[in-house]
Design a protein around this motif. Structure first.
Motif, PDB file in Angstrom:
ATOM      1  N   THR A 168      70.841 148.341  43.019  1.00 61.64           N
ATOM      2  CA  THR A 168      71.746 147.455  43.566  1.00 61.64           C
ATOM      3  C   THR A 168      71.032 146.197  43.819  1.00 61.64           C
ATOM      4  O   THR A 168      70.980 145.178  43.718  1.00 61.64           O
ATOM      5  CB  THR A 168      72.470 147.797  44.771  1.00 61.64           C
ATOM      6  OG1 THR A 168      71.756 148.634  45.584  1.00 61.64           O
ATOM      7  CG2 THR A 168      73.758 148.793  44.254  1.00 61.64           C
ATOM      8  N   GLN A 224      74.631 138.779  49.602  1.00 60.00           N
ATOM      9  CA  GLN A 224      74.777 139.975  50.558  1.00 60.00           C
ATOM     10  C   GLN A 224      75.860 139.544  51.773  1.00 60.00           C
ATOM     11  O   GLN A 224      76.609 140.461  52.058  1.00 60.00           O
ATOM     12  CB  GLN A 224      73.661 140.391  51.208  1.00 60.00           C
ATOM     13  CG  GLN A 224      72.773 141.515  50.536  1.00 60.00           C
ATOM     14  CD  GLN A 224      71.735 142.217  51.338  1.00 60.00           C
ATOM     15  OE1 GLN A 224      70.879 141.509  51.977  1.00 60.00           O
ATOM     16  NE2 GLN A 224      71.613 143.456  51.296  1.00 60.00           N
ATOM     17  N   ARG A 278      71.397 142.493  42.204  1.00 59.85           N
ATOM     18  CA  ARG A 278      71.506 141.290  42.964  1.00 59.85           C
ATOM     19  C   ARG A 278      70.611 140.212  42.883  1.00 59.85           C
ATOM     20  O   ARG A 278      70.971 139.034  42.829  1.00 59.85           O
ATOM     21  CB  ARG A 278      71.540 141.909  44.766  1.00 59.85           C
ATOM     22  CG  ARG A 278      72.486 140.811  45.559  1.00 59.85           C
ATOM     23  CD  ARG A 278      72.427 141.319  46.795  1.00 59.85           C
ATOM     24  NE  ARG A 278      73.164 142.405  47.100  1.00 59.85           N
ATOM     25  CZ  ARG A 278      72.788 143.420  47.437  1.00 59.85           C
ATOM     26  NH1 ARG A 278      71.618 143.582  48.002  1.00 59.85           N
ATOM     27  NH2 ARG A 278      73.568 144.434  47.786  1.00 59.85           N
ATOM     28  N   MET A 305      79.760 138.708  43.379  1.00 61.81           N
ATOM     29  CA  MET A 305      78.555 139.856  42.868  1.00 61.81           C
ATOM     30  C   MET A 305      79.519 141.000  42.327  1.00 61.81           C
ATOM     31  O   MET A 305      80.044 141.736  42.966  1.00 61.81           O
ATOM     32  CB  MET A 305      77.750 140.118  44.318  1.00 61.81           C
ATOM     33  CG  MET A 305      76.663 141.129  43.856  1.00 61.81           C
ATOM     34  SD  MET A 305      75.338 140.396  42.704  1.00 61.81           S
ATOM     35  CE  MET A 305      75.225 141.817  41.665  1.00 61.81           C
ATOM     36  N   TYR A 308      69.959 135.560  47.143  1.00 60.92           N
ATOM     37  CA  TYR A 308      69.899 137.098  47.524  1.00 60.92           C
ATOM     38  C   TYR A 308      70.645 137.441  48.611  1.00 60.92           C
ATOM     39  O   TYR A 308      71.689 138.225  48.907  1.00 60.92           O
ATOM     40  CB  TYR A 308      68.626 137.666  47.544  1.00 60.92           C
ATOM     41  CG  TYR A 308      68.449 139.136  47.435  1.00 60.92           C
ATOM     42  CD1 TYR A 308      68.129 139.939  46.375  1.00 60.92           C
ATOM     43  CD2 TYR A 308      68.344 139.726  48.983  1.00 60.92           C
ATOM     44  CE1 TYR A 308      68.073 141.344  46.687  1.00 60.92           C
ATOM     45  CE2 TYR A 308      68.480 141.094  48.859  1.00 60.92           C
ATOM     46  CZ  TYR A 308      68.533 141.928  47.693  1.00 60.92           C
ATOM     47  OH  TYR A 308      68.447 143.399  47.864  1.00 60.92           O
TER      48      TYR A 308
END
Lengths: 660, 73
Positions: A273, A102, A277, A176, A98
């Protein structure tokens, strides 16, 4: 060569171990400017030059909710990071990915260090690193940092990247991709951002516009750190919020749950979002991890973990561990108190000898007699305190026992609205309060750290205070029940009051990391890195203040307080000179009874004076540590509180105590 | 039912949670999102925290928060 590497990863992934292996002993721990969050900076030395390595605080995600997360973000954006080494726990791959996803949005070249591969294997996970590299389009290095495995490959990769940055994989697109509705919103925000923020070298200053757009969707307008970098964004956010509120803006349902959404409230369980994700991270994990059936007997580690996580066996074991940790700290302190003066004897003796050559009562003589105290205090109390506390904290943290102690104590501590870990600083405080203040570093947020430190600074009686109390009680027949009662009442009232004022959030959500045998090297390395700050920052300040206050006492300036006799007797029922002893506690608790024992006191007077002493200002080491950890403002507030408390304790006791 | 109603050994799926923003984010950060399967490992006595297993890791959740995490068996 100017090349900066940032280690980024979630808590408990072994980041600091990798940091230690990469940079060795020369690394320096410091608070990130304007925060209480620690970052470590060190250097990798090699034939082709020197690489800066920054260890960022462990963070589960790049959201801006906690100070750690904001600091991690700021390091990435402001420190000119050339390469991110994303340290991930192989065992918890999906949750770690995760953060990886990001980070990929930031468009900074990146390497994945997949640590704790042994633990993953133990849990029956076989990870296809090549497949993972393909999915993420970055290099992935399997590692077992505690055994040094994979380190060489990581070092080689970093040196190669530093030598020829052009070989770093250019990251054009993150893997992503969100669902079409969300991508449409991101595209729209991205367009607006590109219009208002000038583009420099193909980037929007520090963030790529896509990352900024996603960040905006995941945060409300209160992300002040971000707006200080991009003041223009504030207008964009205000504008959007206003448009959405007045329904002039069609978001076609795709904003559901993002911070612009007029419907965004508790009924939205998760931001879209974030949810997507997470799903993506789970999908990648499923694709690269093969699960095999566990064979052979259950390992000792797993069995120990089961024992600790079962309350009926875990609570007694952990209580014993907490007790032993505190005992050990205090043993080290006691040992140092005997041993250090012996070592420093020649120095102290020499200085004392010098004093003889000056006229008695002259300023020089007063200063010189004050010096030994100033030299002894830091080495005798503060240095061993810091060393032992850092060692024991590192042990408890690295072994995975600290969070378990916190969980065990959570229920009891929740009455005081502070987290369960607070038990460690409190227990330490009964020995010496300075290590207690330092140990608050294990608490999850600044608010609870301040609450616990305030309680340590004022009502918690340290061993020295307890010594005074018993000494005074014996000499004058003071009533111990009254003194301890006053301390207990102040403790409870103060805990509730400060917790309420600071609105400390005591809601518990905490990861319980695996139990493991801490490596001696990592523990010693951690403790030593922190000790460096003692010699550079703590020692000089302590010496100067220690000597300064001692000079004040020796000159007799404080005895002017005896002129306060009428006021003091009227308000507190004690003589003005007893007030001096209250003032003396600031320097050293055990100096107070010397003042007190030389005064003609009745049992009632002694009870009041001893209560006031035990609830008065924190000593110099504690004051200094509080100022260093939380700033001078917090210290001033605590001094104010302490003065108020000690005076009102005297006042109230004088009113309610019958003649003895 | 909520996470608070589970017993050690129960396996449940998280539906939703109602909590303040900070607590909510910490839940997401640790992987306690809607749709996630979790297994209750232990419940501390005297209304202490609940330990749940999420994937390969263990997370402690305070009772107050656990009573606001809705789950199905």
């Amino acid at each position: 060569m100017q090349f900066t590497v940032a280690l980024v990863g979630q808590p408990n992934v072994g980041k600091s171990v990798i940091m230690n292996l990469l940079t060795g002993a020369g690394a320096v721990v410091s608070n990130y400017p304007g925060t209480t969050v620690e970052i470590t900076q060190g250097y990798m030395e090699g034939p082709s030059g020197r690489i800066t390595v920054i260890d960022t605080p462990g963070t589960y995600s790049l959201h801006s909710d906690t100070e750690e997360q904001r600091v991690a973000q700021r390091v990435l954006l402001e420190a000119g990071v050339d390469l991110i080494v994303n340290v991930a726990d192989a065992r918890n791959l999906s949750r770690n990915l995760y953060l990886t996803l990001q980070l990929l949005d930031l468009d900074i070249p990146m390497v994945l260090a997949l640590n704790q591969m042994d633990m993953a294997r133990e849990a029956g996970m076989i990870i296809d690193t090549t497949a993972l590299e393909e999915k993420l389009q970055i290099p992935a290095i399997p590692m077992i940092a505690s055994k040094g495995e994979g380190l060489e490959e990581l070092e080689k990769l970093i040196w190669k990247a530093a030598g020829s940055p052009e070989t770093l994989p250019a990251r054009a697109t993150s893997p992503m991709r969100f669902s079409p509705e969300i991508e449409r919103v991101i595209g729209m925000l991205q367009g607006q951002i590109e219009q208002i923020i000038p583009e420099e070298e193909g980037k929007h200053r520090l963030h790529p516009s896509r990352a900024l757009a996603i960040h905006l969707m995941e945060h409300d307008a209160l992300d002040e750190d971000l707006f200080s970098i991009y003041p223009e964004l504030a207008h964009l956010v205000e504008d959007l919020q206003e448009k959405v509120a007045s329904k002039r803006f069609q978001c076609a349902g795709c904003f559901r749950g993002c911070w612009f959404c007029p419907a965004a409230d508790d009924s939205h369980p998760v931001l879209p979002t974030c949810l997507e994700r997470t799903r993506q991270a789970q999908a990648i994990t499923t694709a690269v991890v093969r699960r095999c059936r566990l064979e052979g007997p259950v390992s000792t580690r797993v069995r120990l973990e089961r024992l600790l996580d079962n309350p009926s066996t875990g609570i007694p074991i952990l209580a014993l561990v907490a007790y032993l940790a505190v005992r050990l700290t205090l043993e080290i302190l006691e040992f140092a108190e005997e041993f250090v003066p012996v070592i420093l004897e020649p120095v102290v003796g020499f200085i004392a000898g010098l004093a003889g050559s000056f006229r008695q009562g002259s300023l020089a003589e007063i200063i010189i007699t004050a010096i030994p105290e100033g030299v002894l205090l830091p080495f005798e109390v503060v240095m061993p305190t810091m060393l032992s506390i850092y060692l024991i904290m590192a042990l408890l943290e690295d072994s995975g026992l600290m969070p378990r102690i916190a969980v065990m104590m959570d229920r009891i501590m929740s009455f005081l609205k502070i987290p369960g870990q607070s038990i460690i600083p409190f227990l330490l405080g009964f020995g010496c309060r300075a290590p207690g203040v330092l140990a608050t570093r294990t608490l999850p947020n600044r608010e609870s750290r301040i609450v616990v430190s305030t309680l340590l600074a004022i009502p918690i009686p340290c061993a020295a205070t307890l010594g005074i109390i018993t000494g005074v009680a014996r000499a004058f027949g003071a009533d111990l029940r009254v003194i301890y009662g006053a301390i207990a009442v102040v403790f409870l009232l103060l805990a509730r009051l400060v917790a309420r004022c600071l609105q400390a959030d005591s809601e518990l959500v905490m990861e319980i990391p695996p139990v493991r045998l801490p490596s001696a090297r990592a523990v010693a390395g951690k403790a030593w890195m922190r000790m460096e700050s003692f010699f550079k920052q703590v020692l000089p300040v302590l010496m100067i203040t220690g000597i300064g206050v001692r000079v004040l006492l020796n000159t007799g300036i404080l005895s002017v307080l005896s002129r306060l006799d009428p006021i003091s007797a009227g308000l507190f029922g004690i003589t003005g000179q007893s007030l001096v002893s209250v003032a003396v506690t600031v320097v050293q608790r055990y100096a107070a009874p010397m003042v007190l024992l030389n005064l003609p006191l009745g049992a009632r007077e002694a009870t009041i004076a001893a209560s006031m002493i035990s609830l008065s200002l924190p000593c110099i080491p504690v004051s200094y540590l509080i100022a260093r950890e939380f700033g001078w403002k917090t210290l001033a507030a605590i001094y104010g509180l302490a003065l108020g408390i000690t005076l009102s304790t005297g006042f109230v006791l004088n009113l309610i105590l019958p003649a003895m | 039912m909520t996470l608070l109603d589970t017993r050690p050994g129960d396996e449940v799926t998280i539906d939703t949670a109602r909590a303040g923003r900070g607590a909510m984010r910490r839940l997401w950060d640790l992987g306690l999102l809607p749709g996630t399967k979790v297994k209750t490992v232990a419940a501390h006595p005297f209304r202490g925290p609940i330990l749940v297993r999420v994937g390969e890791c263990t997370v402690a959740v305070g009772r107050k928060l656990a009573s606001r995490i809705y789950v199905t068996k």
